[in-house]
Design an enzyme around this catalytic site. Structure first.
Site, PDB file in Angstrom:
ATOM      1  CD  GLU A   2      10.618  13.656  10.174  1.00  0.00           C
ATOM      2  OE1 GLU A   2       9.588  13.284  10.367  1.00  0.00           O
ATOM      3  OE2 GLU A   2      11.246  12.869  10.003  1.00  0.00           O
ATOM      4  CE  LYS A  56      -1.942   3.077   3.169  1.00  0.00           C
ATOM      5  NZ  LYS A  56      -1.506   4.011   1.814  1.00  0.00           N
ATOM      6  CB  CYS A  84      13.864   9.495   7.114  1.00  0.00           C
ATOM      7  SG  CYS A  84      14.607   8.289   5.802  1.00  0.00           S
ATOM      8  CD  GLU A  98      13.791   1.531   8.807  1.00  0.00           C
ATOM      9  OE1 GLU A  98      14.566   2.727   9.004  1.00  0.00           O
ATOM     10  OE2 GLU A  98      14.604   0.522   8.430  1.00  0.00           O
TER      11      GLU A  98
END
Ligand code: NAD
Length: 488
Positions: free
Chosen positions: A392, A179, A288, A254
């Site tokens: 972040e 997905k 990331c 992750e």
């Protein structure tokens, strides 16, 4: 607003080797124009159920093929994607907002390489064997694919990260239900068109498109999907962990980062500055592994800042399909607003915004006025406790602060909840090793950034993830090990 000049692209799910329409669809935007240009299936339980059923049915035959047979199919798929590299790059750039240059040189070549890499590495694994001569026994381990793997990927490196999961999963003999992010589904759909020609049997790779809440969660909760490989945000990972707990699923997570760059006063700034600009602003800062906290030793702080800001101002923001553009559009209007709000917050807290958002003006081409663009932004004098230094941001924003000693900077670099990637800049070899060992970070790059050997583990500590991916690590994740003892 709707793009009138071209017909809408309508995607379909890919289940059991066939494209199947869905009963409802989600609008997908072109981030560089703000137009809806694509409709993505809004799959739910029913579609996921069909895909899992197809993957289960395909498992016995696929898992019993030899590694060499699977390897040849993966190589063929790599060749087919490479053959269409330009079309894939154009599609990725349009769908995600990233520059065509980045899609051509990073995203799509890496997607190709992911298949080639695992096509090769699957041929080279060995298992362990021990002998107990005194009792006449040998023990050995045997590894087998697990079954149907659920793969969930984010929007920042769409095909790159999806294939980083599909390739090892199927190389090991699993079948998959993938997905992709509902915001960037086009290249996954394009890849599905190549599977049959590559020789991937029906049902080995199934793709259901849709949102995380509906399609993603249906996959996570499906009892016949024993493992989930997820790349995305820490918040979503917590939800996935909760939802999969009743089934005791194997998870690979992750997640996000708040990656420090540590620049000592003996660093080679002619290397450090251009690389740290890239590590801060490449792919609009939507990687990331992007740097967002730059710690510079006090003696070179002003020089670094002056040179860094001067160079940051040269980064060209604009139409992603223009090959001279360095920064494309951010993924969505909402994300752009979120990234901007961090800059405002920093200003309100008394930090100095040295260039970019709110400081310089952004001139956009006529067709891109409604796109989600933002200038590379450098913030200084921001406190370690500020949300800009803790959370972040995932956009073209980086903070630069001064430090004095090695001990101090290690503590500050480690003083966030994340632990994904760090860069260390110094010409002192002893220091580089010392600092690398003490950083709480799954990856440490010294005097470079983003150079990867896919053989070695990739992944984060703390809130940046659980598990590692790589030649051996992905093999271990996507197979189940058994210890067998034979007495003679
Ligand atoms: P996200 O967590 O919002 O979404 C990731 C994927 O999960 C999407 O496909 C989404 O539809 C799906 N999802 C959302 N909610 C779900 C749920 N409840 N159940 C199942 N699936 C669900 O992340 P994003 O905004 O797409 O991506 C950005 C994030 O990804 C950043 O935090 C970034 O750091 C991280 N990221 C990490 C890595 C890494 O390798 N560590 C790489 C790239 C991106």
């Amino acid at each position: 607003t709707m793009a009138h000049s071209e017909a809408l692209l309508v995607l379909e799910n890919f289940i059991a080797g066939k494209f199947v329409p869905c009963s409802s669809y989600i609008d997908s935007y072109n981030p560089s124009t703000g137009d809806v240009y694509c409709r993505v299936p809004d799959s739910g339980k029913e579609e996921v159920e069909a895909a899992v059923k197809a993957a289960k049915a395909a498992f016995p035959i696929w898992s019993s093929k030899s590694p060499l047979e699977r390897s040849q199919i993966l190589n063929k798929l790599a060749d087919l994607i490479e053959h269409d590299l330009e079309a894939f790059a154009q599609a990725e750039s349009k769908d995600q907002g990233k520059t065509i240059t980045f899609a051509r040189t990073v995203d799509i070549p890496r997607a190709v390489y992911n298949f080639r890499f695992f096509a090769s590495s699957i041929l080279h694994h060995t298992t362990e064997c021990t002998e107990m001569a005194s009792v006449g026994c040998v023990h050995y381990t045997s590894r087998a694919p697990v079954g149907v793997a659920g793969l969930i990927s984010p929007w920042n490196l769409p095909l790159y990260l999806l294939t980083w999961k599909i390739a090892p999963a199927i190389a090991c003999g699993n079948t998959v239900v993938a997905k992709p992010s509902e915001m960037t589904s086009v290249t996954a759909w394009m890849m599905c068109k190549l599977l049959e020609k590559a020789g991937v049997p029906h049902g080995v790779v199934n793709v259901v498109f849709g949102t995380g809440a509906k399609a993603g969660e249906a996959l996570v909760c499906h009892p016949d999907v024993p493992l989930i490989s997820f790349t995305g945000s820490t918040l979503t990972a917590q939800r996935i962990t909760e939802k999969s707990a009743p089934h005791c699923k194997r998870l690979s997570l992750e997640l996000g980062g708040k990656n420090p760059a540590i620049v000592f006063d003996d660093a080679d700034l002619s290397q450090c500055i251009p690389t740290t600009l890239r590590s801060s602003f490449a792919n609009q800062g939507e990687i990331c592994l992007c740097t967002s906290r730059i710690f510079v030793q006090r003696g070179i702080y002003s020089e670094f800042l002056k040179r860094f800001v001067a160079e940051a101002k040269k980064w060209k923001v604009g139409n992603p399909s223009d090959p001279t553009v360095d920064v494309g559009a951010l993924i969505s209007k909402e994300h752009l607003e979120k990234v901007r709000s961090y800059v405002k917050k920093a200003q309100a807290e008394g930090a100095r915004v040295l260039c970019g958002e709110g400081v310089n003006s952004l001139a956009l081409p006529t067709g891109n006025q409604k796109g989600y663009f933002m200038l590379p932004t450098v913030i200084a004098e921001v406190k370690d406790e500020s949300s800009c230094m803790q959370e972040e941001i995932f956009g073209p924003v980086t903070c630069v602060v001064a430090f004095d000693t090695e001990d101090e900077v290690i503590e500050r670099a480690n003083g966030v909840k994340y632990g994904l990637a760090a860069t260390v800049w110094s010409s002192n070899v002893g220091r580089v090793h010392r600092v690398a060992r003490r950083l709480q970070s799954g990856l440490v790059w010294t005097n470079c950034w983003l150079i990867r050997d896919l053989n070695l583990p990739f992944g984060g500590m703390k809130a940046s993830g659980i598990g590692r991916e790589g030649a051996k690590d992905s093999y271990e994740f996507f197979t189940e090990v058994k210890t067998i003892t034979i007495k003679h």
